[in-house]
Write an enzyme that holds these catalytic residues in place. Structure first.
Site, short mmCIF file in Angstrom:
data_model
loop_
_atom_site.label_atom_id
_atom_site.label_comp_id
_atom_site.label_asym_id
_atom_site.label_seq_id
_atom_site.Cartn_x
_atom_site.Cartn_y
_atom_site.Cartn_z
N GLU A 1 -7.48 8.44 6.47
CA GLU A 1 -7.68 9.05 7.78
C GLU A 1 -8.18 10.49 7.74
O GLU A 1 -7.51 11.42 8.20
CB GLU A 1 -6.41 8.98 8.62
CG GLU A 1 -6.05 7.58 9.08
CD GLU A 1 -4.96 7.58 10.14
OE1 GLU A 1 -4.65 8.64 10.73
OE2 GLU A 1 -4.40 6.50 10.38
N GLU B 1 -3.63 -0.21 8.17
CA GLU B 1 -2.43 0.18 8.91
C GLU B 1 -2.48 -0.44 10.29
O GLU B 1 -3.52 -0.42 10.95
CB GLU B 1 -2.31 1.70 9.08
CG GLU B 1 -1.94 2.49 7.86
CD GLU B 1 -1.81 3.98 8.16
OE1 GLU B 1 -1.53 4.34 9.33
OE2 GLU B 1 -2.01 4.78 7.24
N HIS C 1 -3.10 10.96 0.70
CA HIS C 1 -2.53 10.71 2.02
C HIS C 1 -1.87 12.00 2.51
O HIS C 1 -0.66 12.05 2.75
CB HIS C 1 -1.54 9.55 1.97
CG HIS C 1 -1.29 8.91 3.32
ND1 HIS C 1 -1.34 7.56 3.53
CD2 HIS C 1 -0.99 9.47 4.53
CE1 HIS C 1 -1.08 7.30 4.81
NE2 HIS C 1 -0.86 8.45 5.43
N ASN D 1 -7.67 1.54 10.10
CA ASN D 1 -6.36 1.71 10.72
C ASN D 1 -6.54 1.61 12.22
O ASN D 1 -7.28 2.40 12.81
CB ASN D 1 -5.75 3.07 10.37
CG ASN D 1 -5.43 3.21 8.90
OD1 ASN D 1 -5.50 2.25 8.14
ND2 ASN D 1 -5.07 4.41 8.49
N ARG E 1 0.85 -1.18 0.00
CA ARG E 1 0.00 0.00 0.00
C ARG E 1 0.89 1.24 0.00
O ARG E 1 1.67 1.45 0.93
CB ARG E 1 -0.92 0.01 1.22
CG ARG E 1 -1.83 1.24 1.24
CD ARG E 1 -2.66 1.34 2.50
NE ARG E 1 -3.29 2.67 2.50
CZ ARG E 1 -3.55 3.39 3.57
NH1 ARG E 1 -3.25 2.94 4.78
NH2 ARG E 1 -4.10 4.58 3.48
#
Length: 508
Positions: free
Chosen positions: A172, A378, A127, A298, A83
């Site tokens: 996130e 994650e 990200h 995550n 990833r």
């Protein structure tokens, strides 16, 4: 606890993906090379005091120049999938308009090399490295940024859609909103507190528009999103602690998952006075809640919450990780985060609680009965790794605590989702270790080491840690027993990973 490689390999379900994860800004370096534009993080990291000890991301792990070496190390590790994230300012320097051919080429080469080595690519579109021009125009407080992410998804789909096994639209959003727009400890460094809530909706809208673009391009790879999840634990039996934990749960977890998985924001959020001017359209919510092929979770730790402002700052590292410095503001907040008693901590000060991995999965299963397949996108821990040298001067990093952390958390996830487990309804498809490399850990700089590979900050030399060798043994043991039917299998529908002879698995 299945700390031995062979024991852990024995419980991995058939088709279960084992991978590693990174993010472009944290590893690539080369910020001013080959036409890359600036990101908001470039500017934020250059502000004195914004990063611990003023560490610079300019070099990071030099992955941009050492990418073939890093892929070779992944091949040696034996993982199924990698990833990584696409650097938005490297591919589309201004956040809109023309693309950068050299940026496109870098990820072309990466993806082809991964596939040639039997490693399935999982690409994250966003990200956190927002192009600077978009940050200067308001970033995620500006609705237009969501449309720009949709446009970026079109570019990525056209370039790589035939070869990417799985797509993550956004990583996130909870951390981006909390740390970047509420508290100002991440880029773009804004401290709007509750007035930052538009950044939540615009990120989720960006996810929906990116998913729409990928689907329109008919990419064969599965599409999902990922968010951090932290179970909220009342510090005592005090009803106020329970209420406080519920508020934290809503702001950290449900505020982001409910719109995507249920098509609506939590009732209490929609009813709150500070949200009174917020009335998302039906069209927005339909975009945000499009069916996913998978959901990325995550997980790092639970959070212990108590009523009242507390007596000091939150546990060390907690604010940076969770985005909730609930003791700041001169004691003005109605609740705070407390440490877990008698609990081992990571170097970040995060509690090591593998049993709460099962809690997180069980809560997701209960709240979202139509949850799509799940990947732990994650999981990992930072430690102050011991560095020793053998008689020949070779570096050895015996990070047994990381080995134990990973073994316990992977085992907890598999047991929870196995028949009879607390989250048996969840179709758990894989686990991605954060991270491949000791990298630039955002505002913590290079002090927090999560990697399976040690990186010499002067020479950039990579040295496999004990955790790298352990995970390689896990993968080898699984391959060795592949001809024997697995005794433990959670879901028979889990697809095989893309290998060198195939481009991407079927979506879903």
């Amino acid at each position: 606890m299945k700390a031995s490689a062979r024991d852990l390999a024995a419980i991995l379900p058939a088709g279960f993906t084992m991978g590693v994860a990174t993010a472009a800004f944290q590893i690539e370096g080369a910020l001013d090379e080959d036409g890359r534009g600036k990101s908001g993080w470039d500017v934020f990291a250059a502000v004195p005091g914004a990063i611990v000890d003023d560490h610079s991301p300019v070099m990071a792990c030099d992955h941009y120049h050492r990418m073939p070496e890093d892929v070779a190390l992944m091949k040696d590790l034996g993982i199924d999938s990698y990833r990584f994230s696409l650097s938005w300012p490297r591919i589309q320097p201004g956040g809109s308009g023309p693309v950068n051919p050299k940026g496109l080429d870098f990820y072309d080469r990466l993806i082809d090399l991964l596939l040639a080595n039997g490693i399935a690519p999982m690409a994250t579109l966003y990200h956190w490295d927002t192009p600077l021009e978009l940050d200067e125009a308001g970033g995620w407080m500006n609705r237009d940024t969501a449309y720009r992410l949709g446009e970026f998804a079109e570019i990525a789909a056209a370039a790589y859609g035939d070869r990417v096994a799985r797509w993550v639209t956004i990583n996130e959003p909870a951390t981006v909103s909390a740390n970047g727009y509420m508290l100002g400890v991440h880029a773009p460094g804004e401290s709007h507190m509750l007035k930052a809530l538009p950044s939540v909706h615009h990120q989720l809208l960006g996810h929906g528009l990116a998913m729409q673009a990928l689907r329109a391009a008919k990419v064969p790879g599965g599409i999902g999103m990922t968010n951090v999840y932290s179970p909220m634990v009342p510090a005592s039996i005090n009803p106020l602690d329970k209420v406080s934990a519920g508020i934290m749960d809503m702001g950290q977890n449900r505020l982001y998952a409910d719109p995507v998985l249920l098509g609506k924001y939590p009732d209490a959020i929609r009813a709150a006075t500070f949200f009174s001017s917020f009335s998302p359209s039906k069209e927005d919510m339909e975009l945000i809640s499009q069916p996913l092929d998978f959901y990325g979770l995550n997980y790092y730790m639970p959070t212990r919450v108590a009523a009242g402002p507390g007596e000091g700052t939150v546990p060390e590292g907690m604010a940076e990780a969770m985005g909730n410095d609930l003791n700041g503001g001169g004691g003005a907040t109605p609740f705070h985060v407390e440490s877990f008693p008698d609990t081992e901590l990571t170097a970040y000060g995060w509690p090591i609680k593998p049993d709460y991995m099962a809690v997180a999965l069980a809560e997701m299963a209960e709240r979202y009965p139509n949850l799509p397949p799940v990947y732990i996108t994650e999981g990992g821990a930072s430690f102050q790794d011991l560095e020793i040298h053998d008689a020949e001067g070779r570096l050895i990093v015996p990070d047994e605590r990381r080995v134990r952390y990973l073994a316990e958390h992977i085992e907890a996830a598999i047991e929870a989702t196995s028949p009879g487990g607390s989250a048996e309804s969840i179709d758990l498809r894989g686990y991605y270790v954060w991270s491949l490399l000791d990298n630039f850990e955002w505002s913590a700089g290079y002090h927090q080491q999560f990697g399976l590979l040690h990186v010499n900050r002067d020479t950039m030399e990579r040295t496999p840690k004990a955790s790298f060798h352990w995970l390689r043994e896990v993968m080898a043991a699984r391959r060795a027993s592949a001809s024997t039917p697995a005794e433990t299998s959670t879901k028979e529908s889990a697809p095989a990973e893309a290998g060198p002879a195939e481009t991407a698995p079927a979506a879903g």
